[in-house]
Motif scaffolding. Structure first.
Motif: not given
Length: 302
Positions: A172-186
């Motif tokens: 869950p922690a990894q998924r949260e971190e990657i999702t946040a990075r994805f949203l910032r990049a978009c």
């Protein structure tokens, strides 16, 4: 909408409503169909001579399963004429409702997509047996089939799902971190940053149902998917759209909003820290599960 002044503990239908909805949703893959099934089941239950019903819960599960089977069978023909990719209807869920990873996983978009490849009867057997833990004999009673036949169907369905069910990272922690990075990049329009988060062989599906602009075919490859993602953001119809993380179908995903109203949802798989199998649901007719109470779709068997 089902309404009643009866306290849940006094009416078996209300007491087991979450289980019934969870069964219907996994069977049909849509919130609207699941709610319709429950409405029809409620009408049947309200007309039933309850003094003749020895096991209300079994009666209700049987009724919901059979109604869902009928609806799923008739829906197959309609889906053959569907415009673009067909994806299950997303459902906002709450982490504290998922009673165990297996049952939470069984409502994930990825698994619901796999369930679409089963026959209606195979799907019913799989849901009742593998998700809710009913015995082969109990499933046979629900479907009016011999126990031996149910065992064969269950074996075939289980093998089919296991062969196609995605097995990706679940931290869950990894998924949260990657999702946040994805949203910032978009949000930043950074093509390279988006591509760095996508697996080279990533695929994106977009379900607009012919109602809104969406890709009519799956997109393949990090470059194609990233360019499409950033291109969508520049279209006039997406102006004012915001994105936020949300638990969709038992796992962290993305909810898209305009004026506070949901206009889409994204679910995806993560493997080796990279996103793959992006599933965008933007069909306005399939966003009902993104509104209202959270978490009513991942109930475990009481």
């Amino acid at each position: 909408m089902i309404t009643s002044d009866t306290a849940p503990q006094d009416d078996p239908f209300l007491a087991h409503r979450r289980l019934l909805f969870a069964t219907a949703y996994r069977m049909t893959g849509t919130v609207s169909d699941a709610e319709d099934v429950l409405q029809d089941a409620w009408l049947a239950w309200s007309k039933e001579d309850r003094s003749e019903v020895r096991h209300p819960k079994a009666y209700l599960v049987r009724t919901v399963t059979r109604l869902a089977l009928d609806r799923l069978t008739s829906a197959r023909a309609t889906r053959e004429e569907y415009v673009g990719p067909w994806l299950p209807e997303p459902l906002l869920t709450a982490p504290d409702v998922a009673e165990g990873a297996e049952r939470a996983d069984s409502v994930s978009t990825a698994v619901l997509v796999v369930l679409e490849t089963l026959t209606p009867v195979e799907r019913a057997v799989f849901v009742l047996r593998e998700v809710f833990g009913y015995s082969h004999a109990e499933v046979g009673e629900v479907l009016d089939r011999p126990e031996a036949t149910v065992r064969q169907i269950a074996h075939r369905a289980r093998h089919h799902v296991r062969a196609r069910r995605p097995r990706f990272d679940t931290d869950p922690a990894q998924r949260e971190e990657i999702t946040a990075r994805f949203l910032r990049a978009c949000a930043g329009g950074d093509l390279n940053a988006v591509m760095e988060l996508l697996a080279p062989e990533v695929t994106a599906w977009s379900d607009g149902g012919g109602k809104v602009t969406a890709a009519r075919r799956p997109l393949h490859g990090a470059s194609n998917v990233a360019r499409w993602l950033l291109g969508v953001q520049t279209k006039p119809q997406t102006a004012g759209t915001t994105a936020e993380t949300a638990v969709v179908n038992g796992e962290l995903g993305v909810l898209y909003l305009q004026g506070g109203e949901p206009v889409g949802a994204l679910t995806f798989d993560i493997e080796d820290g990279l996103l793959r199998n992006l599933r965008f649901q933007v069909n306005p007719d399939k966003l009902g599960g993104l509104r209202g109470p959270r978490g009513h779709g991942v109930s475990a068997r009481p």
